[in-house]
Design an enzyme around this catalytic site. Sequence first.
Site, short mmCIF file in Angstrom:
data_model
loop_
_atom_site.label_atom_id
_atom_site.label_comp_id
_atom_site.label_asym_id
_atom_site.label_seq_id
_atom_site.Cartn_x
_atom_site.Cartn_y
_atom_site.Cartn_z
N LYS A 65 4.16 -13.90 5.81
CA LYS A 65 4.35 -14.94 4.79
C LYS A 65 5.85 -15.11 4.56
O LYS A 65 6.35 -15.12 3.43
CB LYS A 65 3.62 -14.54 3.49
CG LYS A 65 3.51 -15.67 2.46
CD LYS A 65 2.62 -16.81 2.90
CE LYS A 65 2.47 -17.85 1.78
NZ LYS A 65 1.70 -19.04 2.20
N ASP A 111 -2.00 -17.34 5.57
CA ASP A 111 -3.07 -18.22 5.10
C ASP A 111 -3.57 -19.12 6.22
O ASP A 111 -4.77 -19.35 6.37
CB ASP A 111 -2.65 -19.01 3.87
CG ASP A 111 -1.25 -19.57 3.95
OD1 ASP A 111 -0.42 -19.03 4.69
OD2 ASP A 111 -0.95 -20.56 3.24
N TYR A 151 0.81 -1.21 0.00
CA TYR A 151 0.00 0.00 0.00
C TYR A 151 0.85 1.27 0.00
O TYR A 151 0.31 2.38 0.03
CB TYR A 151 -0.92 0.02 1.21
CG TYR A 151 -2.13 -0.90 1.09
CD1 TYR A 151 -2.12 -1.99 0.22
CD2 TYR A 151 -3.26 -0.69 1.86
CE1 TYR A 151 -3.21 -2.83 0.13
CE2 TYR A 151 -4.36 -1.53 1.77
CZ TYR A 151 -4.33 -2.60 0.90
OH TYR A 151 -5.41 -3.43 0.80
N ASP A 188 -5.33 -5.30 6.29
CA ASP A 188 -6.56 -4.86 5.64
C ASP A 188 -7.51 -6.04 5.44
O ASP A 188 -8.70 -5.97 5.75
CB ASP A 188 -6.20 -4.23 4.29
CG ASP A 188 -7.38 -3.51 3.65
OD1 ASP A 188 -8.43 -3.36 4.31
OD2 ASP A 188 -7.26 -3.10 2.48
#
Length: 366
Positions: free
Chosen positions: A197, A230, A126, A254
Amino acid sequence: MAYEVTLITGDGTGPELAEAARKCVDATGVEINWDVQEAGVDVMERVGTPIPDSTIESVRRTKCALKAPITTPVGTGFRSINVYLRQELGLFACIRPCKWYPGVRSYFSELGVDIVIVRENTEDLYAGVEFEKGKPETAQLIEFINGLPSDRKIKTGAEETGVSIKPISVSGTERIVRCAFDYAQKNGRKKVTAVHKANIMKYSDGLYLATATEVAKDYPDIEFEERIVDNMCMQLVQKPELYDVIVLPNLYGDILSDLGAGIVGGLGVAPGANIGPEGAVFEATHGSAPKYKGQNKVNPTALILSGMLMLQHMGEMDAAKRLEQAVADVIAEGKDVTYDLKPNRDDPTAVGTQEMADAICAKLKG
């Protein structure tokens, strides 16, 4: 002494939500001088910008704003008014409580979910460092990357490839993780979970995880754990009751903040706070719902609870507690609530935005 607060009325349903939240905050008895300012498509039509200088200057002066939902105008060059405000004002931390209140429909109502999402606001994808397909600078970037002594190449051509850069820094990570631990300590929370991640993005998310692990050593009284993003999504759906404060980079934050809101009943009950070293902006997580503009129909809970977070930020803890309890009591009674909080959304006994706010005010004054 009265507090100085900027009230950004927004557009769409924003002005009626701002009115509802303002009177509920005032009903706590905390004295506030409200500086009412505009932002969004309505003011854009008059002055040519969705964020007038007067609005930014007001927030810089008061260092505190309660912001109703805003529509980002299409085709104006603004990627997001909300992102602009956060970056312009240095609001690096987005704090979004996801708490279930009795009376709100949720598949997880028996678990008493009470999670806080702490999202980094300024870095990650972002940050807006993007390169459009077919542009000369995109071709230059791809050529540069492919010329580096690495086996990692961009294998598609510049004429069909867009590129977004994902910057994550040590300082940015330290700041947001420390914010999460400080929040946990201040609010009696027991655990912080860092989400990443790092198994795939070893030099961005890997840095995030390594830095978070180091910061956690300064808070031995708070349990620390890490989760791959995930897996974290699955965990929140399977057993959200196991989690407390969750700290994440921008994009994951987000996504998971909306997932968290869904678990506790939706965006209509999801408040938010954006905090930086020079100020704070408190806002509902949901959008401006322009199709309901002027209908006195939408649920004011999210913005009222954002006002509750604002009172906490001011140190008015008793007022914040009373406001949250008044909201919870009105929702639990199920009488003076908007249509989305009724068991049947077509229930003719549903009240409007202002009537629900009035019921909350009555609880505070009673």
